[in-house]
Scaffold this active site. Structure first.
Site, PDB file in Angstrom:
ATOM      1  N   ASP A 134     -17.229  92.229 -28.327  1.00 27.02           N
ATOM      2  CA  ASP A 134     -17.139  92.939 -27.044  1.00 27.02           C
ATOM      3  C   ASP A 134     -15.808  92.632 -26.352  1.00 27.02           C
ATOM      4  OD1 ASP A 134     -20.004  93.731 -27.253  1.00 27.02           O
ATOM      5  OD2 ASP A 134     -20.280  91.578 -27.082  1.00 27.02           O
ATOM      6  N   HIS A 159     -25.122  90.202 -25.081  1.00 32.44           N
ATOM      7  CA  HIS A 159     -24.492  91.144 -26.013  1.00 32.44           C
ATOM      8  C   HIS A 159     -25.417  92.360 -26.094  1.00 32.44           C
ATOM      9  CE1 HIS A 159     -22.444  92.892 -29.384  1.00 32.44           C
ATOM     10  NE2 HIS A 159     -23.554  92.875 -30.104  1.00 32.44           N
TER      11      HIS A 159
END
Length: 338
Positions: free
Chosen positions: A164, A192
């Site tokens: 990410d 996440h």
């Protein structure tokens, strides 16, 4: 480098080793890109029994790369063999979410896997093992794993939010038409998942040789708060929609980035994002596996302290914390009903 300068091998277990992320990952590890060009390795490759033939093919390929740092490969469907004396544990395998599957179904399936693997980690791995959980839901899988390996230090458990982090860097770089390596000190807070908060408030970017705060360089608050955040949050789903498979090459690269920084340290005055067990920093529930900005020195991960957060940022962080607390409680319920 002469073979006399090569360090004694470290043992690395990769779970879900017959999968596509592991396939993209293994060459980078064996090539010295992660643990150093002088660090030899022995790979323990764990997967389920039906995948053993495929693992044998992978072993042949590793042999055929003829890389001098590889001192052994152990393909196995046994947790005892897989976790025995390992220095590094990469939990790439997990039960994937299938169509029509509720989040709680995914959680309960993964709880069984990570309870079993956590118990094996506790029993067979070195107490100094470094753990990275990649398989989703990564934060909660990591929480369960740590729960069942109580004698391994809490700071040895991490989950992957570097993908990410890299995605966020790439979006800023693309927007400003600069190289991603000129973008520094962005961060991913929380889970996440699609509630994660990619935060550029403290980040900088070098444009025309001058280091500038990202907010000043982008000059578009609305884009940062809406489109940018949304793209990063939903990027994994966008890759699946386009490729009909989940991220593999970029996930493998992020695993390598995460472990290399943990092994070799971050640069001075720079930080990266990692899911770690919360110590209560930034009012996050202690014990939760939460992504923070971190710095690493001498293999020690430290959460970056004293970052300024405005009201909007705090709301975003609170939202992702709330989801993680719910996931953790659901997972703990699933363990007790096991």
């Amino acid at each position: 480098m002469s073979s006399s300068n090569i360090k004694d091998p470290i043992r690395i277990v990769i779970t879900g080793a017959a999968g596509q992320i592991a396939y993209s990952l293994i060459h980078q590890i064996c090539n010295g890109d992660v643990f150093g060009k002088d660090q030899s390795v022995i790979l323990h490759l764990l997967d389920i029994t039906p995948m053993m033939t495929m693992l044998q093919g992978l072993v042949m390929e590793i042999e055929d790369t003829s890389l001098p740092l590889v001192k052994g490969v152990v393909p196995t469907d046994s947790e005892e063999t897989a976790f025995k004396d390992v220095d590094v544990a990469l939990f790439v395998g997990a039960m994937p979410r299938k169509e029509g599957m509720e989040r709680k179904d995914l959680l309960s399936a993964n709880v069984k896997i990570f309870k079993s693997q956590g118990t094996a980690l506790e029993k067979f791995a070195k107490k100094s093992v470094k753990v990275l959980v990649v398989g989703n839901p990564a934060n909660t899988n990591c929480y369960i794993l740590a729960h069942y390996a109580p004698s391994i230090p809490r700071e040895s458990f991490t989950c992957l939010t570097r993908l990410d982090h890299n995605r966020a860097k790439a979006q800023i770089a693309t927007r400003l038409k600069v190289s991603p390596d000129t973008v520094k000190n962005i961060m991913i807070w929380g889970n996440h998942s699609s509630t994660q908060f990619p935060d550029v408030r403290s980040g900088t970017v070098t444009v025309n040789g001058k280091e500038t705060p990202i907010y000043e360089a982008v000059k578009d608050d609305n884009w940062i708060k809406n489109e940018f955040v949304s793209i990063v949050q939903k990027r994994g789903a966008a890759v699946i929609a386009a490729r009909k498979l989940s991220s593999a090459m970029s996930a493998a690269k992020a695993i390598c980035d995460h472990m290399r920084d943990w092994w070799q340290g971050t640069k001075d005055n720079e930080w990266v994002s990692m899911g770690v067990i919360s110590d209560g920093s930034y009012d996050i529930e202690k014990g939760l596996v939460f992504s923070y900005p971190v710095q690493i020195k001498d293999n020690k991960i430290s959460i970056v302290q004293g970052l300024k957060l405005d009201e909007w940022s705090r709301e975003m962080i609170e939202k992702t914390q709330k989801e993680l607390v719910e996931e953790k409680n659901d997972a703990l319920k699933a363990t007790s009903s096991d």
